[in-house]
Design an enzyme around this catalytic site. Structure first.
Site, PDB file in Angstrom:
ATOM      1  CE1 TYR A 432      38.344  39.803  46.170  1.00  0.00           C
ATOM      2  CE2 TYR A 432      40.457  39.864  45.035  1.00  0.00           C
ATOM      3  CZ  TYR A 432      39.547  40.428  45.902  1.00  0.00           C
ATOM      4  OH  TYR A 432      39.837  41.621  46.508  1.00  0.00           O
ATOM      5  CE  LYS A 436      37.329  43.516  44.907  1.00  0.00           C
ATOM      6  NZ  LYS A 436      36.769  44.713  45.577  1.00  0.00           N
TER       7      LYS A 436
END
Length: 691
Positions: A432, A436
């Site tokens: 994640y 990002k």
């Protein structure tokens, strides 16, 4: 900053420790002296403060000294420069000319630093400072007849005047100076002559006025944070032009259905519904437009005609969509769409503070450049490879095409393992935050002349105040652990008792988002704001465990027989092995002992043992997910965010405040978050365990 570090080595022993924090300085001290955090930069006072602190800390490092100060001198000087530029808007000619001239010379700052180490020349320090603080353009700002007042003010800094306005200064320049008043941290009100139309009252950033008639495209619009953003805009500025919500759907009709059920139908909009009554649906339909599309598709999945029509209407793009796939080109696709919007004034990207990966200590609000690698940074090996975003995407695509599995579940599991492997290789803790980070890199490289703001909130939890306290959807980061404890599934977890869980309420994130939008509209460049609590108001795990125990003692969940589940205090273990041994002794060990000593079966039922074993597996699952965060050593600098908050007017602070320092964690967790958790995600159910 290198000059400061050099001074630190010569003035304080031992040398600087890892994680030196750039956020600390004398702004708060100046505020106490002049009754305002917007006081003038006073080298004389700063020197006094530094020497006073250095005598207190004695042999401690400059890091220890800096821990006592709230933002860096450089940040304060820079923010003062910005206020100089803002003053041009508010028609404060003498104020702006004097300060701009003074700060363009950097004399007072250089003198402050030079005083700590005479072996470094003021010129050398000034040169280093100039590298870090951009010069304010003088053209168009100086409106006095000459620079004499500025020179006098600079001299007053050097010779101990402290930058206080004196009658002598009023004799110079083309406009008479009156008393400058400070109103306890709010912006200055400058009294000028009738030529300048009397008292100039600060209006802050002007968030409400900024939102009027704006047409905003919002992605991830059915998500938790985006809905809080939409509600806030509609409640505070019903005259907003239009909010276009990009919704993952194949057709416009499907998108409208999701808009009605997941957005308009949410209880989050209760205050707006109360205001408009029977006209609520009409109002919402007049302001919200569902757009069927997907940021993961080329062209956002929009038809050509729809794309052209939408592009001609958009003033601002807010990207709050999230993905954990390697193909993190969503922000890039959205940015490319933004380049086709002739009226686009700002691109705002909601990221996460954890894009800082496995950095330790205080991490600044700086953009990620293409090719950066946290692993390379931490190792100090400059020859180590950086992150090649396109190569990572190609690698993932190749791996996906080559996976020989029969089920989607197996394929997904394989790609998750690959994602974690690649993330850790480059210094990020999971897929994640790695994706990002790659998204930020693509934005930084491809933004061209589009004004860009990147907001990095830490762990977003329930609202602290608006539209009502405790609102949340789904279970956020720490919530599965809290519920598992209350249900009696776990009473031990891996976390550093003195470690910090960086949490920020959702409404504060939204308020900071709106302030940043209003502040940077039409301003070229890229700005980064981190929104977190770990530096200014840390919440430690030991404190969370204590509050958790107190809450479930007073308001326990019930088991299937209607009896309260009374839990011991949550035990925190510093490694997985200790927790594993603890759980083994509670679950598997009694099971094995029962095989050899049959009479133990009457004390510990097979059903109970099976339940405890299942609970232990649940704990292991949570441990694998959250350990990188329960032992996280990074602390997020929020200097830019705090400076932004200081620019709000008193009225704006009341409506759009995001001062994380002000949060009372005991009150928030016990009286806001826990009740909200029970009321919204759990829907008031007093969960029963099964054993």
């Amino acid at each position: 900053m290198e000059a400061i570090k050099g001074l630190a080595h010569s003035q304080f022993q031992p040398p600087l420790t890892e994680g030196f924090c750039e956020i600390n300085s004398s702004r708060q001290f100046l505020g106490q002296q002049f009754k305002s955090e917007d006081s003038f930069f006073c080298s004389n006072v700063i020197q006094t403060y530094i020497h006073r602190r250095s005598s207190q800390v004695k042999e401690r490092s400059l890091e220890a000294l800096c821990e006592k100060m709230p933002t860096s001198m450089l940040d304060f000087a820079n923010s003062t420069r910005k206020r100089c530029m803002q003053s041009a808007i508010h028609d404060k000619p003498v104020y702006k000319s004097v300060l701009c001239s003074s700060f363009n010379e950097n004399g007072s700052i250089a003198t402050s630093y030079k005083s700590l180490n005479k072996s470094i020349s003021a010129a050398d320090v000034k040169e280093r400072i100039d590298e870090r603080i951009p010069t304010v353009p003088r053209q168009g700002l100086l409106t006095v007849e000459n620079d004499e007042p500025a020179d006098m003010l600079a001299d007053s800094f050097h010779h101990g005047n402290g930058g206080v306005w004196t009658p002598d200064l009023q004799k110079h320049g083309s406009a008479p100076l009156q008393k400058l008043q400070h109103d306890n941290g709010n912006a200055l009100e400058n009294q000028v002559d009738s030529k300048n139309k009397g008292m100039q009252v600060d209006k802050g950033i002007g968030i409400v006025e900024f939102l009027k008639n704006k047409r905003i495209l919002i992605t991830g619009s059915t998500g938790f944070l985006a809905k809080v953003l939409v509600e806030k805009i509609l409640r505070e500025q019903p005259d907003v032009g239009q909010l276009y919500l990009l919704i993952n759907a194949n057709t416009t009709e499907k998108a409208k259905e999701r808009l009605n059920s997941e957005v308009q139908g949410s209880k989050l909009f209760q205050l707006i519904e109360d205001k408009y009554g029977k006209q609520f649906k009409n109002f919402m339909q007049s302001k919200l437009t569902a757009v069927a599309g997907n940021v993961s598709r080329d062209g956002l999945g929009l038809g050509k005609e729809v794309a052209v029509e939408l592009a001609n209407k958009i003033d601002i793009i807010v990207n709050s969509a999230a993905t954990t796939t390697f193909d993190e080109r969503g922000p890039l696709r959205l940015l490319e769409f933004g380049k086709k919007c002739p009226h686009l004034q700002l691109f705002l990207h909601l990221s996460t503070a954890f894009v800082n990966g496995q950095r330790r200590g205080c991490v600044p609000e700086k953009p990620l450049k293409m090719g950066e690698s946290i692993a390379k940074e931490l190792s100090g090996d400059h020859a180590a490879p950086g992150v090649d975003v396109l190569a990572e995407i190609a690698l993932a695509q190749k791996a996906l095409n080559g996976v020989n599995t029969e089920t989607v579940v197996a394929q997904t599991a394989y790609m998750k393992r690959l994602g974690v492997q690649r993330a850790k290789l480059h210094g990020w803790q999971d897929t994640y935050v790695f994706t990002k980070a790659m998204g930020e890199m693509l934005i930084e490289e491809s933004r061209a002349q589009i004004p860009v703001v990147i907001l990095r909130p830490s762990v977003i939890e329930s609202t602290i105040a608006e539209p009502f306290s405790g609102w949340m959807e789904g279970l956020r980061m720490m919530d599965p652990i809290l519920i598992a404890y209350g249900k009696g599934q776990i009473n031990g977890f891996t976390a550093d008792p003195q470690g910090v869980l960086d949490v920020v309420p959702a409404d504060m994130v939204v308020n900071a988002t709106l302030a940043a939008m209003a502040k940077h509209i039409r301003q070229p460049g890229l700005r980064v704001y981190q929104i977190g609590s770990s530096v200014v108001n840390p919440l430690v795990f030991e404190r969370i465990a204590k509050l958790l125990y107190q809450h479930f003692r007073s308001q326990p969940f019930m088991d299937q027989k209607g009896k309260p589940i009374i839990m011991p205090k949550l035990r925190l273990f510093k490694n997985k092995d200790s927790l594993y041994i603890y759980n083994f002794l509670k679950t598997e060990f009694p099971r094995q002992m029962a095989k050899f000593f049959p009479w133990l079966k009457s004390n510990v039922s097979e059903k109970r043992l099976a339940y405890l074993n299942q609970a232990a597996q649940q704990v292991q699952y949570l441990v694998d997910i959250y350990t990188p965060y329960t032992f996280y050593e990074g602390r997020f600098d929020i200097s830019n965010t705090e400076n932004l908050h200081q620019e709000l007017s008193s009225e704006e602070k009341a409506k759009f405040g995001f001062e994380v320092r002000s949060i009372d964690w005991d009150n928030y967790i016990e009286h806001i978050h826990f009740p909200g958790l029970r009321k919204y995600p759990l829907k008031g159910r007093n969960i029963a365990t099964r054993f």
